[in-house]
Write a protein that holds these residues in place. Structure first.
Motif, PDB file in Angstrom:
ATOM      1  N   GLY A 150       0.627   9.180   0.365  1.00 34.02           N
ATOM      2  CA  GLY A 150       1.822   9.876  -0.093  1.00 34.02           C
ATOM      3  C   GLY A 150       2.973   8.945  -0.394  1.00 34.02           C
ATOM      4  O   GLY A 150       4.081   9.403  -0.696  1.00 34.02           O
ATOM      5  N   VAL A 151       2.741   7.628  -0.304  1.00 28.46           N
ATOM      6  CA  VAL A 151       3.783   6.630  -0.534  1.00 28.46           C
ATOM      7  C   VAL A 151       3.622   6.048  -1.933  1.00 28.46           C
ATOM      8  O   VAL A 151       2.518   5.696  -2.349  1.00 28.46           O
ATOM      9  N   THR A 152       4.716   5.941  -2.682  1.00 28.74           N
ATOM     10  CA  THR A 152       4.659   5.368  -4.037  1.00 28.74           C
ATOM     11  C   THR A 152       5.159   3.934  -4.082  1.00 28.74           C
ATOM     12  O   THR A 152       4.709   3.144  -4.903  1.00 28.74           O
ATOM     13  N   ASP A 153       6.100   3.579  -3.221  1.00 24.07           N
ATOM     14  CA  ASP A 153       6.666   2.227  -3.279  1.00 24.07           C
ATOM     15  C   ASP A 153       7.227   1.874  -1.914  1.00 24.07           C
ATOM     16  O   ASP A 153       7.564   2.757  -1.102  1.00 24.07           O
ATOM     17  N   ALA A 154       7.294   0.575  -1.652  1.00 24.72           N
ATOM     18  CA  ALA A 154       7.876   0.092  -0.402  1.00 24.72           C
ATOM     19  C   ALA A 154       8.366  -1.329  -0.626  1.00 24.72           C
ATOM     20  O   ALA A 154       7.760  -2.094  -1.386  1.00 24.72           O
ATOM     21  N   SER A 155       9.463  -1.686   0.017  1.00 30.04           N
ATOM     22  CA  SER A 155      10.001  -3.037  -0.136  1.00 30.04           C
ATOM     23  C   SER A 155      10.746  -3.426   1.131  1.00 30.04           C
ATOM     24  O   SER A 155      11.387  -2.597   1.784  1.00 30.04           O
ATOM     25  N   GLY A 156      10.613  -4.701   1.488  1.00 30.22           N
ATOM     26  CA  GLY A 156      11.357  -5.227   2.628  1.00 30.22           C
ATOM     27  C   GLY A 156      12.782  -5.539   2.223  1.00 30.22           C
ATOM     28  O   GLY A 156      13.014  -6.214   1.216  1.00 30.22           O
ATOM     29  N   MET A 157      13.748  -5.039   3.014  1.00 30.29           N
ATOM     30  CA  MET A 157      15.145  -5.194   2.632  1.00 30.29           C
ATOM     31  C   MET A 157      15.980  -5.501   3.877  1.00 30.29           C
ATOM     32  O   MET A 157      15.524  -5.332   5.010  1.00 30.29           O
ATOM     33  N   THR A 158      17.197  -5.939   3.641  1.00 29.57           N
ATOM     34  CA  THR A 158      18.151  -6.147   4.730  1.00 29.57           C
ATOM     35  C   THR A 158      19.538  -5.768   4.231  1.00 29.57           C
ATOM     36  O   THR A 158      19.835  -5.872   3.037  1.00 29.57           O
ATOM     37  N   ASP A 159      20.366  -5.302   5.148  1.00 28.90           N
ATOM     38  CA  ASP A 159      21.736  -4.901   4.807  1.00 28.90           C
ATOM     39  C   ASP A 159      22.654  -5.400   5.910  1.00 28.90           C
ATOM     40  O   ASP A 159      22.909  -4.693   6.895  1.00 28.90           O
ATOM     41  N   ALA A 243       5.579  -4.072   3.675  1.00 25.38           N
ATOM     42  CA  ALA A 243       5.886  -3.450   2.390  1.00 25.38           C
ATOM     43  C   ALA A 243       4.736  -3.649   1.400  1.00 25.38           C
ATOM     44  O   ALA A 243       4.371  -2.736   0.653  1.00 25.38           O
ATOM     45  N   VAL A 244       4.141  -4.849   1.407  1.00 25.61           N
ATOM     46  CA  VAL A 244       3.000  -5.109   0.518  1.00 25.61           C
ATOM     47  C   VAL A 244       1.841  -4.203   0.869  1.00 25.61           C
ATOM     48  O   VAL A 244       1.183  -3.627   0.001  1.00 25.61           O
ATOM     49  N   LEU A 245       1.563  -4.045   2.161  1.00 26.16           N
ATOM     50  CA  LEU A 245       0.450  -3.204   2.588  1.00 26.16           C
ATOM     51  C   LEU A 245       0.678  -1.739   2.220  1.00 26.16           C
ATOM     52  O   LEU A 245      -0.222  -1.057   1.730  1.00 26.16           O
ATOM     53  N   ILE A 246       1.895  -1.271   2.446  1.00 25.16           N
ATOM     54  CA  ILE A 246       2.186   0.129   2.140  1.00 25.16           C
ATOM     55  C   ILE A 246       2.170   0.366   0.631  1.00 25.16           C
ATOM     56  O   ILE A 246       1.616   1.348   0.147  1.00 25.16           O
ATOM     57  N   LYS A 247       2.761  -0.548  -0.098  1.00 24.16           N
ATOM     58  CA  LYS A 247       2.806  -0.406  -1.547  1.00 24.16           C
ATOM     59  C   LYS A 247       1.402  -0.468  -2.143  1.00 24.16           C
ATOM     60  O   LYS A 247       1.087   0.231  -3.104  1.00 24.16           O
ATOM     61  N   GLY A 248       0.543  -1.335  -1.581  1.00 24.37           N
ATOM     62  CA  GLY A 248      -0.823  -1.445  -2.073  1.00 24.37           C
ATOM     63  C   GLY A 248      -1.614  -0.184  -1.832  1.00 24.37           C
ATOM     64  O   GLY A 248      -2.610   0.071  -2.494  1.00 24.37           O
ATOM     65  N   GLY A 249      -1.226   0.583  -0.874  1.00 26.78           N
ATOM     66  CA  GLY A 249      -1.959   1.796  -0.562  1.00 26.78           C
ATOM     67  C   GLY A 249      -2.897   1.582   0.602  1.00 26.78           C
ATOM     68  O   GLY A 249      -3.212   0.463   0.987  1.00 26.78           O
ATOM     69  N   ALA A 250      -3.365   2.653   1.155  1.00 27.52           N
ATOM     70  CA  ALA A 250      -4.282   2.591   2.288  1.00 27.52           C
ATOM     71  C   ALA A 250      -5.709   2.477   1.784  1.00 27.52           C
ATOM     72  O   ALA A 250      -6.096   3.123   0.814  1.00 27.52           O
ATOM     73  N   LEU A 251      -6.482   1.636   2.449  1.00 27.55           N
ATOM     74  CA  LEU A 251      -7.896   1.543   2.105  1.00 27.55           C
ATOM     75  C   LEU A 251      -8.593   2.832   2.513  1.00 27.55           C
ATOM     76  O   LEU A 251      -8.355   3.354   3.607  1.00 27.55           O
ATOM     77  N   PRO A 252      -9.473   3.339   1.659  1.00 29.31           N
ATOM     78  CA  PRO A 252     -10.152   4.595   2.005  1.00 29.31           C
ATOM     79  C   PRO A 252     -11.121   4.447   3.166  1.00 29.31           C
ATOM     80  O   PRO A 252     -11.425   5.421   3.846  1.00 29.31           O
ATOM     81  N   VAL A 253     -11.625   3.222   3.371  1.00 29.72           N
ATOM     82  CA  VAL A 253     -12.558   2.955   4.471  1.00 29.72           C
ATOM     83  C   VAL A 253     -12.193   1.608   5.089  1.00 29.72           C
ATOM     84  O   VAL A 253     -11.622   0.745   4.422  1.00 29.72           O
ATOM     85  N   PRO A 254     -12.511   1.402   6.365  1.00 31.18           N
ATOM     86  CA  PRO A 254     -12.236   0.100   6.992  1.00 31.18           C
ATOM     87  C   PRO A 254     -13.086  -1.001   6.366  1.00 31.18           C
ATOM     88  O   PRO A 254     -14.183  -0.753   5.861  1.00 31.18           O
ATOM     89  N   VAL A 255     -12.571  -2.231   6.402  1.00 29.15           N
ATOM     90  CA  VAL A 255     -13.304  -3.386   5.883  1.00 29.15           C
ATOM     91  C   VAL A 255     -13.368  -4.463   6.957  1.00 29.15           C
ATOM     92  O   VAL A 255     -12.510  -4.544   7.836  1.00 29.15           O
ATOM     93  N   GLU A 256     -14.413  -5.285   6.860  1.00 25.75           N
ATOM     94  CA  GLU A 256     -14.618  -6.380   7.814  1.00 25.75           C
ATOM     95  C   GLU A 256     -14.966  -7.644   7.037  1.00 25.75           C
ATOM     96  O   GLU A 256     -15.746  -7.614   6.084  1.00 25.75           O
TER      97      GLU A 256
END
Length: 765
Positions: A150-159, A243-256
């Motif tokens: 359900g996530v479309t974009d994510a970025s690391g930020m600071t304020d 942010a990279v992981l969230i933006k890339g999306g979730a893998l449908p299955v685990p990987v090893e």
């Protein structure tokens, strides 16, 4: 007048022109082991929401592709292998830790309502889960309210103005934004400070943040707008990574990660330089040798041999094949094998000229090409069978060796049967050459053949002695395998082997002590090549590999990782089983082919001789403690091809002589055939030996074992074709009811040539 020579000349010009075009216009694709970088092989497993199959692996591949793109690696390559494996190639990446963190993590991002704090012995209710939050406190969380899809974009930020430090700004899809508003709206109905006012954000079954919903958020309304911030104990690196992981999306299955290879750019450059030097030196020595033996014909064959190199290279780039280090070895090795067809033709032409000198050189050479055709095809088909098995049953760089060897065999046939034929037939038609047959190298049978003809030793009268010697060799080899055991390489057992170079000489005992003190007492530390140090262990994480490198730095100064191979235990077992299957299938395929082309007695004899050769080389490696790995598998299957190559030439001559003189005892015919093929065996063997010796000396640690195995196989294969396969064929044929094969021609002239070849005198009866 026949138009065949003109057709062959036009075909030669066309082939060379096309090869030159592709060689100039198409750049070669180098494997990571030659240009440096990291290769990671991932295997998917069944997850809670999906099974690992071709479809889910394909979706995982697309997610990984987006993650790799976020890494900024130049020219990455991601391909699916089978139903459950993904191969990721990252050129130039020498430290795989960052790549592992980003592409190897499952990144199953989920959002859960917090139900409350778990008591020490409390068990979760149905639909709930107990997990530690980011502070280590055990909390109860409810069912998943929202996933990373359900996530479309994510970025690391600071304020800095708001004093938030580093955080992750997240944007949702329409449905994702609605789900986020719902879960935060329900949490906002709890009192401030109540655990139920928190929302747990879970990544890979670990709570990365579980903040409370702010008091300004209305009950049952939540955070609307399709956007929010994830706060927590983030650094710049961890916020951007998440942010990279969230933006890339979730893998449908685990990987090893089941396999990982890292090669430094220096090692790859050295391998390329060593291989081309070995190729040039081997080509020069082989060319010089055949010029000495076959004079003008040898010089023209050397020119054709040079065109073979152009043909092989052009074919590889035209097919888009990736050139690997074992592939380079196959490219160089095929140079030695390419001369075999020329030797067969020239030896046959010598026989034809000796049988009928009045017909001239042109007729002798033409009959030489025609007469050697059967042996050339049979011997090269057996090599192609071995190369094909490498391609279908092996993996990684060894498969590249199979491709290169196959291309080399086909190019060698074109070089010998088309290009060399055009050059040599043109030469023998010149009046200067016709009047001076001695300069061609075809006017005499050769010193070895003449000496054998004069002595005419009856080798097969002692067939029981030769079989006893072969049996002794097999027993000693088997003893080495059982007494010393096979030193299975990390490729077949699983584990990790890392090769380092140091800025100053390192005492190997000091290196072992340093690695042991770093917490790895069971690591095998040994010298690799002249200056490098290799460390072999069981399963070792990338961080632990860094610790090993730092420990070596204490005794060796600046340490550079040249090569790193990680093989998972399941993959190691699979590769070992595949290797044994490949060898078994190779033996059966060769036996079936020889039984069809010849007869079952010949097929069984050739396979037993092959088995003898493989056992000999394996036994030597066992006694010496040399590794049995994927490169050895390539060598073993090549030895099978070389062994059958020699045996086929002998059996082809046996079949011809037996058909021509069916009343002659089979043992006598087999002995004559073995003696007549000795010059070809010696000349071909020496040609290949020059190449392998150059590889062994110049190839470095990566190719030394490969070249040594092939040298041993070449020597024992040359021996076994005469002293193992032929005596076995005599023994089995004595128990068979089958008679000699039918001859195709009973013409007096053909019979005269056959009798001349049998006697070796050159006289026409």
């Amino acid at each position: 007048m026949s138009r065949a020579p003109l057709f062959r000349a036009i075909l030669t010009f066309g082939i060379l022109a096309a090869a030159l075009y592709f060689a100039i216009s198409t750049p070669v694709k180098l494997g990571l082991d030659l240009r440096g970088g990291t290769q990671i092989v991932l295997e998917t497993h069944d997850g809670p929401a999906a099974k690992a199959d071709a479809e889910s692996t394909s979706r995982a591949l697309e997610v990984l592709r987006r993650r790799v793109d976020a890494l900024g690696v130049s020219e990455p390559s991601l391909t699916q292998s089978g139903d459950r494996r993904i191969i990721v190639e990252l050129p130039g990446v020498q430290d795989p830790r960052e790549a592992e963190r980003v592409i190897g993590r499952t990144a199953q991002l989920t959002f859960h309502p917090v139900v409350g704090v778990a008591q020490p012995k409390e068990k979760p209710k149905k639909g709930e889960k107990i997990i530690a939050d980011e502070q280590g406190q055990r909390i109860k969380i409810g069912p998943t309210a929202l996933t990373g899809e359900g996530v479309t974009d994510a970025s690391g930020m600071t304020d800095p103005q708001q004093g938030l430090g580093w955080f992750v700004n997240v944007k949702f899809t329409g449905a994702g934004g609605d789900a986020w508003a719902k879960v935060t709206g329900e949490a906002a109905c709890a009192q401030p400070g109540d655990p139920k006012r928190r929302v747990a954000i879970v990544l890979d079954n670990r709570v990365i943040s579980s903040p409370q919903v702010e008091e300004t958020v209305p009950c049952n309304v939540g955070i609307a707008g399709g956007e929010t911030t994830i706060t927590g104990d983030f650094t710049q690196e961890s916020a951007q990574e998440l942010a990279v992981l969230i933006k890339g999306g979730a893998l449908p299955v685990p990987v090893e990660t089941i396999e990982q290879r890292t090669v430094g750019p220096t090692l790859g450059a050295e391998a390329i330089e060593a291989s081309w030097k070995a190729g040039v030196i081997g080509l020069a020595l082989t060319g010089l040798f055949i010029i000495v033996v076959y004079r003008l014909m040898g010089a023209l064959a050397t020119i054709a041999l040079a065109s073979y190199a152009l043909l092989s290279y052009a074919t590889l780039v035209a097919l888009g094949a990736t050139l690997t280090l074992p592939g380079l070895a196959g490219f160089v090795l095929a140079i030695g094998m390419a001369i075999d067809a020329n030797v067969l033709v020239f030896e046959r032409a010598r026989e034809e000229y000796a049988a009928a000198p009045k017909r001239g050189l042109t007729a002798a050479l033409s009959r030489g090409f025609s007469g050697a055709w059967s042996a050339i095809i049979d011997s090269n088909v057996t090599t192609l069978l071995a190369a094909g098995l490498l391609f279908f049953l092996a993996s990684g760089p060894v498969r590249g060796f199979g491709v290169t060897l196959s291309v080399g065999v086909i190019a060698s046939l074109v070089s010998a049967l088309i290009i060399a034929r055009v050059l040599t037939e043109w030469a023998v038609k010149r009046s200067f050459v016709r009047n001076r047959p001695g300069i061609t190298g075809l006017a005499a049978l050769g010193r070895v053949r003449t000496w054998l003809t004069e002595r005419n030793p009856d080798l097969m009268s002692r067939k029981n002695l030769w079989l006893a010697i072969s049996a002794t060799v097999v027993i000693v080899a088997i003893a080495g395998i059982f007494v010393r055991g096979l030193n299975w390489g990390v490729e077949f057992t699983g584990g990790r082997v890392i090769e380092y170079s140091t800025s100053r000489p390192v005492n190997i005992d000091a290196a072992r002590e340093a690695v042991a003190d770093a917490g790895f007492p069971r690591a095998v530390v040994q010298r690799s090549g002249e200056d490098n140090v290799s460390v072999r262990t069981g399963q070792l994480t990338t961080q632990q590999a860094v610790e090993v490198q730092e420990a070596l730095g204490d005794v060796g100064g600046e340490v550079t990782k040249e090569r790193d191979e990680l093989i998972g235990p399941s993959l190691g077992t699979e590769l070992r089983i595949k290797a044994l299957i490949a060898l078994g299938v190779a033996l059966l395929a060769q036996m079936a082919y020889l039984a069809i082309r010849f007869r079952w007695t010949f097929g069984v004899s050739a396979v037993l001789a092959m088995f003898h050769d493989i056992l000999f080389v394996t036994g030597v490696f066992a006694w010496l403690g040399r590794p049995i790995d994927g490169v050895y598998l390539a060598a073993a299957l090549t030895i099978i091809g070389l062994s059958v190559n020699d045996t086929v030439v002998v059996f082809d001559r046996v079949r011809e002589l037996w058909a021509g003189s069916p009343r002659t005892p089979f043992a006598t015919t087999a002995n004559t055939a073995a003696l007549q093929t000795v010059p070809r065996t010696i000349n071909t063997g020496l040609g290949a030996m020059f190449i392998l010796a150059a590889l062994a000396v110049l190839g470095g640690s990566s190719l030394t074992d490969f070249a040594v195995a092939l040298l041993l196989g070449l020597l024992v294969g040359t021996y076994s074709s005469v002293f193992t396969a032929t005596p076995l064929a005599i023994t089995l044929q004595a128990k068979s009811a089958s008679g000699p094969p039918r001859t195709r021609s009973r013409a007096p002239e053909a019979a005269a040539r056959r009798r001349a070849r049998q006697s070796g005198s050159g006289a026409v009866v």
